[in-house]
Design a protein around this motif. Structure first.
Motif, mmCIF file in Angstrom:
data_model
loop_
_atom_site.group_PDB
_atom_site.id
_atom_site.type_symbol
_atom_site.label_atom_id
_atom_site.label_comp_id
_atom_site.label_asym_id
_atom_site.label_seq_id
_atom_site.Cartn_x
_atom_site.Cartn_y
_atom_site.Cartn_z
ATOM 1 N N UNK A 139 5.400 -1.910 30.745
ATOM 2 C CA UNK A 139 5.233 -2.432 29.454
ATOM 3 C C UNK A 139 4.095 -2.264 28.799
ATOM 4 N N UNK A 140 2.907 -2.508 30.134
ATOM 5 C CA UNK A 140 1.498 -2.377 29.438
ATOM 6 C C UNK A 140 1.475 -0.886 29.109
ATOM 7 N N UNK A 141 1.921 0.098 29.733
ATOM 8 C CA UNK A 141 1.837 1.485 29.238
ATOM 9 C C UNK A 141 2.451 1.760 27.858
ATOM 10 N N UNK A 142 3.508 0.996 27.642
ATOM 11 C CA UNK A 142 3.928 1.203 26.421
ATOM 12 C C UNK A 142 3.312 0.748 25.185
ATOM 13 N N UNK A 143 2.484 -0.108 25.372
ATOM 14 C CA UNK A 143 1.497 -0.684 24.240
ATOM 15 C C UNK A 143 0.111 -0.091 24.400
ATOM 16 N N UNK A 144 -0.037 0.972 25.223
ATOM 17 C CA UNK A 144 -1.404 1.481 25.274
ATOM 18 C C UNK A 144 -2.321 1.405 26.356
ATOM 19 N N UNK A 145 -1.792 0.561 27.288
ATOM 20 C CA UNK A 145 -2.900 0.494 28.452
ATOM 21 C C UNK A 145 -3.012 1.638 29.340
ATOM 22 N N UNK A 146 -4.260 1.808 29.741
ATOM 23 C CA UNK A 146 -4.613 2.690 30.648
ATOM 24 C C UNK A 146 -5.223 2.184 32.020
ATOM 25 N N UNK A 147 -4.782 2.583 33.009
ATOM 26 C CA UNK A 147 -5.016 1.972 34.400
ATOM 27 C C UNK A 147 -6.482 2.493 34.608
ATOM 28 N N UNK A 148 -7.348 1.461 35.266
ATOM 29 C CA UNK A 148 -8.595 2.069 35.550
ATOM 30 C C UNK A 148 -8.591 2.363 37.334
ATOM 31 N N UNK A 149 -7.660 1.337 37.911
ATOM 32 C CA UNK A 149 -7.490 1.283 39.367
ATOM 33 C C UNK A 149 -7.005 0.074 39.956
ATOM 34 N N UNK A 150 -6.871 0.135 41.225
ATOM 35 C CA UNK A 150 -6.362 -1.119 41.884
ATOM 36 C C UNK A 150 -7.833 -2.029 42.304
ATOM 37 N N UNK A 151 -7.564 -3.095 41.938
ATOM 38 C CA UNK A 151 -8.802 -3.974 42.615
ATOM 39 C C UNK A 151 -8.259 -5.204 43.501
ATOM 40 N N UNK A 152 -8.910 -5.531 44.583
ATOM 41 C CA UNK A 152 -8.558 -6.779 45.412
ATOM 42 C C UNK A 152 -8.901 -8.034 44.651
ATOM 43 N N UNK A 153 -8.226 -8.722 44.436
ATOM 44 C CA UNK A 153 -8.606 -10.288 43.611
ATOM 45 C C UNK A 153 -8.413 -11.352 44.721
ATOM 46 N N UNK A 154 -9.042 -12.706 44.622
ATOM 47 C CA UNK A 154 -8.628 -13.451 45.689
ATOM 48 C C UNK A 154 -6.993 -13.845 45.858
ATOM 49 N N UNK A 155 -6.165 -13.643 44.927
ATOM 50 C CA UNK A 155 -4.796 -13.892 45.216
ATOM 51 C C UNK A 155 -3.960 -12.743 45.223
ATOM 52 N N UNK A 156 -4.300 -11.553 44.964
ATOM 53 C CA UNK A 156 -3.424 -10.319 44.816
ATOM 54 C C UNK A 156 -4.193 -9.176 44.826
ATOM 55 N N UNK A 157 -3.468 -8.143 45.021
ATOM 56 C CA UNK A 157 -3.957 -6.699 44.766
ATOM 57 C C UNK A 157 -3.426 -6.405 43.662
ATOM 58 N N UNK A 158 -4.468 -5.954 42.346
ATOM 59 C CA UNK A 158 -4.091 -5.971 41.184
ATOM 60 C C UNK A 158 -4.316 -4.394 40.527
#
Length: 177
Positions: A139-158
């Motif tokens: 869905x994000x890609x369909x509205x124009x998002x571009x991935x910058x990369x994965x990051x480890x947040x306190x509660x998830x890998x995002x």
């Protein structure tokens, strides 16, 4: 047409608690939350000048929850180069009522993005969904998002992704709302 209005803890807590505690919302990590915990969270959010919550309505019925925040004042600040004009966003679609409606979730994210970019100071929308959430990545890609990369947040890998106003406009140009 979907219209967003500010979240009202008195009016919206019960409804949103129901959504957040359904299995489809497991990426929100609130499956075991009580109504009071949900209310307290949104009351705290309302008191924070860097966060807002929204309910999207279509034909008088609530169909989505959205949260917006300033990434420079939260956990993301340490994970990427925040820029003036960045706005963080989360969204959750209401459970379906009646038969499935083709394209509904795309209409939801499109409405949320249009709401975000309605503020002229917003230049990019930033999201950080769980890396395992393939449906929201599409869905994000369909509205124009571009991935910058994965990051480890306190509660998830995002998967940290950004969408500029120009990328959003190009992605939805000519696509029926």
């Amino acid at each position: 047409m979907i219209v967003l209005r500010p979240f009202d803890p008195d009016r919206d807590t019960g409804l949103v608690h129901d959504w957040l505690t359904r299995p489809y919302a497991h990426f929100w990590d609130m499956l075991d939350a009580t109504p009071q915990q949900v209310r307290d969270g949104y009351v705290a959010m309302a008191a924070d000048p860097h966060q807002d919550a929204w309910i999207g309505e279509r034909d008088g019925r609530a169909v989505l929850l959205a949260e917006t925040y300033d990434p420079a004042h939260g956990e993301l600040a340490g994970h990427y180069d925040t820029q003036d004009g960045d706005l963080g966003m989360h969204f959750l679609t209401a459970p379906p009522v009646g038969p499935p409606e083709h394209g509904f979730t795309r209409a939801v994210i499109r409405a949320v993005m249009a709401h975000c970019f309605a503020a002229p100071e917003v230049l990019r929308v930033v999201v950080e969904p769980d890396v395992r959430n393939a449906a929201v990545h599409a869905l994000n890609e369909a509205v124009g998002f571009r991935a910058l990369g994965e990051v480890q947040l306190h509660d998830k890998r995002a998967l940290l992704s950004v969408c500029t106003r120009a990328d959003f406009e190009a992605a939805v140009e000519g696509v029926p709302a």
